[in-house]
Design a protein around this motif. Structure first.
Motif, PDB file in Angstrom:
ATOM      1  N   ALA A 146       0.860  -1.185   0.000  1.00 25.10           N
ATOM      2  CA  ALA A 146       0.000   0.000   0.000  1.00 25.10           C
ATOM      3  C   ALA A 146       0.896   1.236   0.000  1.00 25.10           C
ATOM      4  N   PRO A 147       0.347   2.381  -0.405  1.00 24.60           N
ATOM      5  CA  PRO A 147       1.138   3.621  -0.416  1.00 24.60           C
ATOM      6  C   PRO A 147       1.588   4.028   0.983  1.00 24.60           C
ATOM      7  N   VAL A 148       2.732   4.675   1.039  1.00 26.15           N
ATOM      8  CA  VAL A 148       3.320   5.087   2.305  1.00 26.15           C
ATOM      9  C   VAL A 148       2.384   6.011   3.084  1.00 26.15           C
ATOM     10  N   LYS A 149       1.669   6.916   2.404  1.00 25.25           N
ATOM     11  CA  LYS A 149       0.778   7.845   3.108  1.00 25.25           C
ATOM     12  C   LYS A 149      -0.369   7.104   3.792  1.00 25.25           C
ATOM     13  N   VAL A 150      -0.862   6.060   3.166  1.00 24.92           N
ATOM     14  CA  VAL A 150      -1.940   5.269   3.768  1.00 24.92           C
ATOM     15  C   VAL A 150      -1.427   4.560   5.019  1.00 24.92           C
ATOM     16  N   PHE A 178       6.821   9.866   6.591  1.00 22.42           N
ATOM     17  CA  PHE A 178       7.917   8.912   6.782  1.00 22.42           C
ATOM     18  C   PHE A 178       8.249   8.563   8.228  1.00 22.42           C
ATOM     19  N   TYR A 179       7.799   9.392   9.188  1.00 23.45           N
ATOM     20  CA  TYR A 179       8.224   9.121  10.554  1.00 23.45           C
ATOM     21  C   TYR A 179       7.362   9.886  11.551  1.00 23.45           C
ATOM     22  N   PHE A 180       7.057   9.222  12.664  1.00 25.25           N
ATOM     23  CA  PHE A 180       6.564   9.922  13.844  1.00 25.25           C
ATOM     24  C   PHE A 180       6.929   9.097  15.074  1.00 25.25           C
ATOM     25  N   ALA A 181       6.926   9.765  16.211  1.00 22.10           N
ATOM     26  CA  ALA A 181       7.239   9.080  17.468  1.00 22.10           C
ATOM     27  C   ALA A 181       6.234   9.509  18.521  1.00 22.10           C
ATOM     28  N   ASP A 182       5.835   8.551  19.348  1.00 23.29           N
ATOM     29  CA  ASP A 182       5.020   8.882  20.503  1.00 23.29           C
ATOM     30  C   ASP A 182       5.767   8.437  21.755  1.00 23.29           C
ATOM     31  N   GLU A 183       5.586   9.238  22.808  1.00 24.24           N
ATOM     32  CA  GLU A 183       6.266   8.966  24.073  1.00 24.24           C
ATOM     33  C   GLU A 183       5.261   8.990  25.206  1.00 24.24           C
ATOM     34  N   MET A 184       5.492   8.134  26.183  1.00 26.39           N
ATOM     35  CA  MET A 184       4.600   8.072  27.332  1.00 26.39           C
ATOM     36  C   MET A 184       4.710   9.347  28.151  1.00 26.39           C
ATOM     37  N   SER A 236      -1.370   4.220  10.896  1.00 21.40           N
ATOM     38  CA  SER A 236      -0.586   4.039  12.118  1.00 21.40           C
ATOM     39  C   SER A 236      -0.882   5.094  13.168  1.00 21.40           C
ATOM     40  N   ARG A 237      -1.404   6.242  12.753  1.00 26.16           N
ATOM     41  CA  ARG A 237      -1.734   7.282  13.728  1.00 26.16           C
ATOM     42  C   ARG A 237      -3.242   7.444  13.900  1.00 26.16           C
ATOM     43  N   SER A 238      -3.998   6.472  13.403  1.00 26.73           N
ATOM     44  CA  SER A 238      -5.451   6.482  13.553  1.00 26.73           C
ATOM     45  C   SER A 238      -5.851   5.944  14.923  1.00 26.73           C
ATOM     46  N   ILE A 239      -6.528   6.777  15.684  1.00 28.66           N
ATOM     47  CA  ILE A 239      -7.034   6.359  16.992  1.00 28.66           C
ATOM     48  C   ILE A 239      -8.061   5.242  16.802  1.00 28.66           C
ATOM     49  N   ASP A 240      -8.925   5.392  15.790  1.00 29.47           N
ATOM     50  CA  ASP A 240      -9.988   4.412  15.554  1.00 29.47           C
ATOM     51  C   ASP A 240      -9.424   3.033  15.204  1.00 29.47           C
ATOM     52  N   GLY A 253      -9.925  -4.325  25.447  1.00 31.42           N
ATOM     53  CA  GLY A 253     -10.962  -3.355  25.775  1.00 31.42           C
ATOM     54  C   GLY A 253     -10.460  -1.926  25.714  1.00 31.42           C
ATOM     55  N   GLU A 254      -9.374  -1.715  24.993  1.00 32.07           N
ATOM     56  CA  GLU A 254      -8.733  -0.397  24.954  1.00 32.07           C
ATOM     57  C   GLU A 254      -9.648   0.645  24.320  1.00 32.07           C
ATOM     58  N   ARG A 255      -9.706   1.797  24.985  1.00 29.75           N
ATOM     59  CA  ARG A 255     -10.507   2.927  24.518  1.00 29.75           C
ATOM     60  C   ARG A 255      -9.739   4.216  24.768  1.00 29.75           C
ATOM     61  N   ALA A 256      -9.879   5.170  23.859  1.00 32.26           N
ATOM     62  CA  ALA A 256      -9.315   6.503  24.058  1.00 32.26           C
ATOM     63  C   ALA A 256     -10.290   7.277  24.929  1.00 32.26           C
ATOM     64  N   VAL A 257      -9.823   7.772  26.070  1.00 28.27           N
ATOM     65  CA  VAL A 257     -10.720   8.420  27.030  1.00 28.27           C
ATOM     66  C   VAL A 257     -10.417   9.900  27.248  1.00 28.27           C
ATOM     67  N   ALA A 258      -9.304  10.385  26.722  1.00 34.13           N
ATOM     68  CA  ALA A 258      -8.981  11.809  26.856  1.00 34.13           C
ATOM     69  C   ALA A 258      -8.013  12.202  25.745  1.00 34.13           C
ATOM     70  N   GLY A 259      -7.921  13.504  25.498  1.00 35.00           N
ATOM     71  CA  GLY A 259      -7.073  13.988  24.418  1.00 35.00           C
ATOM     72  C   GLY A 259      -7.753  13.735  23.090  1.00 35.00           C
ATOM     73  N   VAL A 260      -6.989  13.319  22.102  1.00 37.59           N
ATOM     74  CA  VAL A 260      -7.546  12.968  20.794  1.00 37.59           C
ATOM     75  C   VAL A 260      -8.188  11.589  20.945  1.00 37.59           C
ATOM     76  N   THR A 261      -9.497  11.511  20.801  1.00 38.31           N
ATOM     77  CA  THR A 261     -10.197  10.248  21.054  1.00 38.31           C
ATOM     78  C   THR A 261     -10.735   9.590  19.788  1.00 38.31           C
ATOM     79  N   SER A 262     -10.570  10.233  18.630  1.00 36.97           N
ATOM     80  CA  SER A 262     -10.929   9.606  17.352  1.00 36.97           C
ATOM     81  C   SER A 262     -10.210  10.352  16.241  1.00 36.97           C
ATOM     82  N   GLY A 263     -10.203   9.745  15.060  1.00 37.67           N
ATOM     83  CA  GLY A 263      -9.517  10.364  13.928  1.00 37.67           C
ATOM     84  C   GLY A 263      -8.014  10.172  14.004  1.00 37.67           C
ATOM     85  N   LEU A 264      -7.287  11.124  13.427  1.00 34.97           N
ATOM     86  CA  LEU A 264      -5.834  11.031  13.330  1.00 34.97           C
ATOM     87  C   LEU A 264      -5.168  11.942  14.349  1.00 34.97           C
TER      88      LEU A 264
END
Length: 161
Positions: free
Chosen positions: A12-16, A77-83, A21-25, A35-46
């Motif tokens: 698949a294309p790199v953008k997809v 091409f890149y992103f990072a998330d940190e606790m 990879s950054r889709s909350i949904d 049972g993981e759910r987003a409960v605060a901050g960005v809770t849906s979408g990208l």
């Protein structure tokens, strides 16, 4: 300090792949068994640079909250998330994407973490935690690959390609 390295080829294309990879949904779909759910901050979408999400999930029979923030971002091409808060002492999850030709994207994960509780945490890493975290990431990548290759991504991503 364990570091988990994974490499997943995706037809698949790199953008997809990047956006899935950054889709909350899609993350919720890939961790359904916890049972993981987003409960605060960005809770849906990208989720994007500087944004955070707090997850509630059951791991090892215990409900936990974990907050992470996107600290680095270079689309596609890149992103990072940190606790920011959670059960680990710290973690950084790097997501790398490379076009390899013939429509194939190579998705690479580098998950670098430190368990809490010193020597007991290191023992837990060796006995079960590293294997558990690796399996969570493998399952997540499998779902990303499935959505990207099957065209199901179109139902989740509403961004300009």
């Amino acid at each position: 300090m364990p570091i988990i390295h994974l490499e997943t080829p995706i037809n698949a294309p790199v953008k997809v792949c990047f956006d899935l990879s950054r889709s909350i949904d899609l993350h919720v779909i890939s961790t359904e068994h916890t049972g993981e759910r987003a409960v605060a901050g960005v809770t849906s979408g990208l989720i994007g640079l500087g944004e955070s999400v707090t997850w509630r999930a059951k791991h090892f029979g215990v409900w936990q909250h974990l907050s992470s923030k996107i600290t680095e971002y270079e689309r596609p091409f890149y992103f990072a998330d940190e606790m920011a808060e959670g059960a680990f002492k710290r973690f950084k999850h790097e997501h790398h994407f490379q076009e390899s030709g013939n429509g194939i994207t190579i998705m690479r994960d580098v998950f670098d973490y430190t368990s809490p509780f010193g020597i007991c945490g290191m023992l837990a890493d060796n006995l079960f935690l590293k294997r558990y975290m690796t399996q969570l990431l493998v399952e997540r990548n499998s779902v990303i690959k499935h959505y990207a290759e099957s065209g199901k991504w179109e139902s989740l991503l509403k961004v300009d390609r």
